[in-house]
Design an enzyme around this catalytic site. Structure first.
Site, PDB file in Angstrom:
ATOM      1  N   LEU A 125       0.884  -1.242  -0.031  1.00  0.00           N
ATOM      2  CA  LEU A 125       0.086   0.105   0.062  1.00  0.00           C
ATOM      3  C   LEU A 125       0.916   1.213  -0.108  1.00  0.00           C
ATOM      4  CD1 LEU A 125      -2.823  -0.949   2.578  1.00  0.00           C
ATOM      5  CD2 LEU A 125      -2.632  -1.771   0.163  1.00  0.00           C
ATOM      6  N   ASP A 126       0.944   1.804  -1.174  1.00  0.00           N
ATOM      7  CA  ASP A 126       2.112   2.776  -1.449  1.00  0.00           C
ATOM      8  C   ASP A 126       1.452   4.218  -0.815  1.00  0.00           C
ATOM      9  OD1 ASP A 126       4.317   4.146  -2.808  1.00  0.00           O
ATOM     10  OD2 ASP A 126       2.676   5.135  -3.924  1.00  0.00           O
ATOM     11  N   ALA A 127       2.350   5.038  -0.099  1.00  0.00           N
ATOM     12  CA  ALA A 127       2.030   6.059   0.615  1.00  0.00           C
ATOM     13  C   ALA A 127       0.524   6.211   1.310  1.00  0.00           C
ATOM     14  CB  ALA A 127       1.990   7.324  -0.487  1.00  0.00           C
ATOM     15  N   ILE A 128       0.384   5.180   1.844  1.00  0.00           N
ATOM     16  CA  ILE A 128      -0.904   5.032   2.554  1.00  0.00           C
ATOM     17  C   ILE A 128      -1.225   5.887   3.573  1.00  0.00           C
ATOM     18  CG2 ILE A 128      -0.173   3.136   4.130  1.00  0.00           C
ATOM     19  CD1 ILE A 128      -3.580   3.224   2.505  1.00  0.00           C
TER      20      ILE A 128
END
Length: 617
Positions: free
Chosen positions: A259-262
């Site tokens: 989960l990128d840059a969540i």
């Protein structure tokens, strides 16, 4: 009596309803929570096939090592890059790497893939979904879910500008922010408005981009760049669309979701717009949906933030299965260039063991730089400045972020009002790991390769799942040509290898690339055979002085102990084994060298950057 399948669905419906009610507590939704639950379950096809995840089960073991790579980190003129990657894995890493993280392989407009144009397609320049499936058949496949933002060149954003079609209401704007809970702001937020001063971001660019749309000029929120426009998850249609994307990824063999840059997902006026409760609940919701679709699927949260905040993404064992150990890269590099492990030991002793069902994701290099925010509260300002200066001397670059601080010089003693000012702080170090470890604070020396392998020997033995960046595996140096061509600091560590050139280098056993691949593969081979290196096996930090870093690992069944001891100095050191407290009734030997320990009270001589893995079996 209810049918067991129906009973499970009812339980899941209730759980999803509770999570959605928490997320959207302050939002006037256009549909009911019950309807949203039904939509999400249908989109994920949980009404057709429902798996029951078992709590606190570890979906990993000491056999797991994840290679981090772009789809085109290695290219060959006769085939698609994803096929070349697969062939590389089979030829050079068949017995060591069982998992692979392919960085965004979708059509994109900037940021080397992290500005996604179309989430549903594979970038034609890399291959297609059949190539992704082929890799997934032989490896555990990890993919990015770039969930915070998408490209300004996407169809969604085109529709936002047009004011109609899918995406026309998908983006977070100044108006959305002004209308969020607890906001007493005006209808429009300007770039200099005091209400956004507290917003935390990793960039120095203006927060808003002005965009002319069919309904007038809009100020669109951009956490990262003006080509990366933030999505508005207060609109449940955005969530539904991403759940559809997740379902497609599962169908194509993806097991691990990054989960990128969540941390930046949810915004609310009057807050720092990072790590908000709604964001944590969204992670819990996505986990619920994903693991009911595939029981052994794994979520990893990418949160490059201070260590204490990063740990919160474990939740109570109900959020991320794994979290990036972001403090490890800067602390380990700092340890090896200073010859002092004080800060690394302090951090190790403060880290809670991951409970069953969760694990740390350890890495010391990646496609991004070496983040410095995780060192806040761990390294002194003087240590950080020394680290920054040393990396610059080794050819690295520094990326900065803008922060707001109190300006004590403008304090009014009568009114007690303290003015603020903006300043820049180093955000990350941009340099390949091989070059970062070519010397110490004293300068470049002859121990660069040994120091580089020492770093991997420490990382591979730590509690957690190891991730190795392809340019570490291959001992790649700084790519100054790509840096100059792109004017993008991170490009320095994103070299693209031609397979023929790489093969020649790997065919020469004396090249730094062949040596790096051989030595790291050797360590991985040893690691995969040791139960004591299970990601959740016991870990205890040893006190062996400032120049010797050591820790003890014990297998879950307590049958194996491994004492991991590294000389992190550029001088030869002696180690009295009595200080390690080896059990006298056991037979001990070094896994790495194969040397046996004849006398547990003897004194060993450690060469600069030598690591011992002392095992009792």
């Amino acid at each position: 009596m209810l049918n067991p399948k129906i009973d499970l669905q009812l339980q899941l419906q209730q759980r999803l309803a509770q999570q959605l009610s928490t997320i959207y507590a302050d939002i006037n939704l256009p549909i009911s929570i019950a309807s949203l639950v039904a939509e999400l379950m249908s989109t994920m096809r949980l009404t057709e096939q429902l798996h029951t995840p078992t709590p606190q089960v570890n979906h990993w073991s000491e056999k797991d090592t994840i290679l981090i790579t772009y789809g085109d980190s290695i290219v060959h003129s006769d085939e698609k890059p994803l096929q070349t990657l697969h062939h590389f894995l089979q030829h050079y890493c068949a017995d060591t790497i069982n998992s692979v993280h392919i960085l965004p392989f979708f059509p994109y407009s900037s940021d080397d893939g992290f500005s996604v144009i179309d989430y549903a397609s594979v970038n034609e320049a890399l291959g297609d979904w059949s190539d992704i499936k082929q890799i997934a058949q032989s490896h555990h496949l990890m993919s990015d879910l770039v969930i915070n933002h998408c490209s300004s060149r996407s169809k969604w954003f085109d529709n936002f500008i047009r004011g109609e079609g899918t995406g026309h209401d998908y983006f977070y704007t100044a108006t959305t922010y002004a209308n969020s809970a607890y906001s007493n702001a005006c209808d429009t937020i300007t770039r200099s408005d005091d209400s956004i001063e507290a917003v935390v971001r990793p960039r120095t660019s203006p927060l808003f981009r002005s965009t002319t749309t069919a309904s007038g000029k809009q100020q669109v929120w951009c956490t990262f760049s003006h080509d990366q426009v933030d999505l508005d998850f207060t609109n449940p249609k955005v969530l539904i669309n991403f759940v559809s994307i997740i379902r497609q990824y599962l169908d194509n063999g993806i097991k691990i979701f990054r989960l990128d840059a969540i941390a930046f997902l949810w915004k609310k006026a009057g807050t720092q717009c990072i790590n908000l409760p709604e964001t944590h609940e969204m992670v819990r919701l996505l986990r619920t949906l994903i693991e009911h679709a595939r029981a052994d699927a794994v979520i990893i949260t990418e949160t490059n933030i201070p260590n204490k905040e990063n740990l919160t993404y474990f939740g109570n064992g109900n959020e991320a299965h794994c979290i990036y150990n972001f403090a490890l890269p800067p602390l380990l590099v700092n340890t090896l260039i200073t010859g002092n492990c004080q800060y690394l030991k302090q951090w190790m002793m403060s880290m809670p063991p991951a409970q069953n069902g969760t694990a740390y994701f350890n890495f010391i290099a990646s496609h991004d730089g070496i983040g410095l925010r995780p060192t806040e509260g761990l390294l002194s300002e003087q240590e950080i400045n020394q680290l920054v200066t040393t990396m610059q001397e080794f050819g690295g670059r520094i990326s900065w972020r803008t922060v707001t601080v109190n300006d004590s010089s403008t304090e009014n003693a009568q009114t007690k009002v303290v003015q603020t000012k903006k300043t820049q702080q180093p955000y990350e170090l941009n340099i390949t790991l091989y070059d970062a470890l070519q010397g110490t604070t004293k300068g470049v020396d002859e121990w660069g390769h040994a120091r580089f392998i020492c770093a991997h020997a420490i990382m591979l033995a730590l509690e957690g799942i190891p991730g190795i960046y392809i340019h570490s595996l291959l001992g790649t140096s700084n790519d100054y040509k790509k840096l100059e061509h792109t004017s993008h600091n991170r490009a320095i560590n994103r070299h693209r290898w031609d397979l023929d050139t790489l093969s020649l280098e790997l065919g020469d056993p004396k090249s730094q690339h062949a040596r790096a691949l051989h030595d790291i593969n050797h360590l991985i081979t040893l690691r995969t055979a040791q139960p004591a290196f299970h990601p959740n096996a016991t870990q205890f930090t040893l006190q062996l002085g400032e120049q010797v870093f050591g820790f003890w690992r014990q297998s879950i069944d307590r049958s194996q102990s491994v004492f991991c001891i590294s000389n992190i100095a550029d001088t030869q050191l002696t180690l009295p084994l009595a200080s390690v407290n080896l059990i006298s009734s056991d037979f001990w030997y070094d896994l790495i060298s194969g040397d046996t320990i004849e006398d547990i009270n003897q004194t060993l001589t450690l060469q600069p950057y030598q690591t011992l893995w002392l095992s009792n079996r």
